[in-house]
Write an enzyme that holds these catalytic residues in place. Structure first.
Site, PDB file in Angstrom:
ATOM      1  N   GLY A   1       5.901  -3.613  -4.021  1.00  0.00           N
ATOM      2  CA  GLY A   1       4.868  -3.586  -5.044  1.00  0.00           C
ATOM      3  C   GLY A   1       4.205  -4.912  -5.317  1.00  0.00           C
TER       4      GLY A   1
ATOM      5  N   ASP B   1      -2.026  -4.384   7.703  1.00  0.00           N
ATOM      6  CA  ASP B   1      -0.614  -4.633   7.427  1.00  0.00           C
ATOM      7  C   ASP B   1       0.247  -4.420   8.666  1.00  0.00           C
ATOM      8  OD1 ASP B   1      -1.570  -4.975   4.893  1.00  0.00           O
ATOM      9  OD2 ASP B   1      -0.777  -3.081   4.111  1.00  0.00           O
TER      10      ASP B   1
ATOM     11  N   GLY C   1       2.269  -6.622  -3.022  1.00  0.00           N
ATOM     12  CA  GLY C   1       1.173  -6.902  -2.104  1.00  0.00           C
ATOM     13  C   GLY C   1       1.621  -7.595  -0.840  1.00  0.00           C
TER      14      GLY C   1
ATOM     15  N   HIS D   1      -9.878  -6.129   1.913  1.00  0.00           N
ATOM     16  CA  HIS D   1     -10.650  -4.875   1.977  1.00  0.00           C
ATOM     17  C   HIS D   1     -11.730  -4.928   3.063  1.00  0.00           C
ATOM     18  CE1 HIS D   1      -9.107  -2.676  -1.612  1.00  0.00           C
ATOM     19  NE2 HIS D   1      -8.703  -3.894  -1.919  1.00  0.00           N
TER      20      HIS D   1
END
Length: 364
Positions: free
Chosen positions: A103, A154, A105, A17
């Site tokens: 799903g 990503d 990560g 984050h």
């Protein structure tokens, strides 16, 4: 002419984050890849099929946000983003195969976006789109078409990945610097532990964390939390809400952990890297509150039974844990994690050894 383009999933070694806060992160590309095969044609749509879905989805070239949902929205978003940027997009047929788990990560969405973008651009002869612009286009597809407020981590990891190499990304100026990452040469392995607990970034939890960081930056009269990185944690006293202050503390300390991890990797000091992993896990658990009881159990069991360090990787609320483990203890640690999960009533995790692999590109 039919073209094939592949793009990998990714693990974020550290720096969770931090991307949308213009900080630092350190991902690697994975060996697992999504492969897109595209045959251009003269029609005004792309018919897309996937090995994970039974139906063929027809995506008009003039698609707009809201037209397509589900897995095909990521391809539709790429078509829309390319056209919005003035790039040609031919019609045709597209097929998708992938071994990037969804799903978990591992950024299956960015792998699909980057593979589809590469295939379409190649078929259209648009070879002047550099990797950073590709990343921005793929991000726009995910943010503005799919509606998931993710940062650029990503896509950059998928596009810039290299074997035995991590990527130090500075999101303020979008620089990508290679960092050696070859734990196997030091008798250490990187375990990827899929909890089997799925998460969804388009849900409200991710967006809430991002909004919290933005409020904290506004309280600090800064355009982003990166701008207060050098003020020290005492500056966070000016953040009005205690929860927002904790979220900001995670971001500032996580940025420091990324840089400390890079320094340790340059000396192949995997014991220190492991310690930093574990500190990051505690920060995600206590300050950012994005781990789960299941994830915490896996990470704690790994470190208790011999891992040098362990942490959740990805946006949170499920997904995967990574652990650095001496090779001679890898089996013991894996058995302990499976036993702990079974005793707690959780689904059996899937544990594999992994490594840094090459990034996106054409394939035969």
């Amino acid at each position: 002419m039919t073209v094939r383009h592949a793009a990998p999933g990714r693990i974020n070694l550290i720096g969770e984050h931090t991307d949308y806060n213009l900080g630092f992160a350190l991902p690697i590309a994975l060996p697992q890849r999504t492969v897109v095969t595209f045959t251009p044609g003269a029609n005004d749509a792309i018919a897309v099929s996937s090995d994970r879905a039974p139906d063929v989805v027809r995506i008009p070239l003039d698609t707009a946000p809201g037209d397509v949902t589900g897995w095909a929205a990521y391809v539709a978003g790429v078509i829309w983003a390319l056209r919005q940027a003035g790039h040609p997009v031919p019609g045709g047929t597209m097929s998708i195969t992938s071994d990037v788990e969804m799903g978990s990560g591992l950024s299956s969405s960015a792998a699909l976006e980057c593979a589809a973008l590469g295939a379409i651009a190649s078929a259209a002869g648009a070879r002047d789109i550099d990797a950073k612009e590709q990343a921005r286009l793929a991000q726009r597809a995910e943010n503005d078409y799919v509606g998931a407020p993710t940062g650029l981590l990503d896509q950059l990891a998928s596009l810039f990945g290299q074997t035995s190499t991590a990527l130090l990304i500075d999101f303020r100026d979008l620089t990508v610097a290679p960092v050696p990452f070859d734990p196997d040469s030091s008798g250490v392995t990187l375990l990827l532990i899929d909890s089997r607990a799925r998460h969804r970034h388009a849900g409200g939890d991710y967006a809430a964390r991002r909004a919290s960081c933005e409020r904290a930056a506004a309280d600090l009269q800064a355009p982003s939390l990166r701008e207060v990185q050098d003020r020290g944690l005492s500056a966070l006293a000016a953040v009005k809400g205690p929860v927002d202050a904790r979220r900001a503390r995670h971001v500032l300390t996580e940025n420091r952990r990324v840089l400390d991890c890079v320094a340790a990797l340059h000396h192949s000091d995997f014991a220190e890297v492991g310690r930093i992993f574990t500190a990051s896990q505690a920060s995600m658990r206590d300050d950012f509150e994005i781990t789960t009881e299941h994830i915490d159990l896996i990470a704690d069991t790994a470190t208790r039974t011999g891992a040098l360090g362990a942490r959740m990787t990805g946006g949170g609320f499920g997904g995967c844990v990574i652990a650095l483990v001496p090779v001679d203890r890898a089996e013991l640690v894996g058995d302990a994690i499976r036993h702990a999960a079974r005793e707690a009533g959780f689904e059996q995790p899937v544990i594999t050894r992994t490594r840094a692999a090459a990034g996106a590109g054409p394939c035969g």
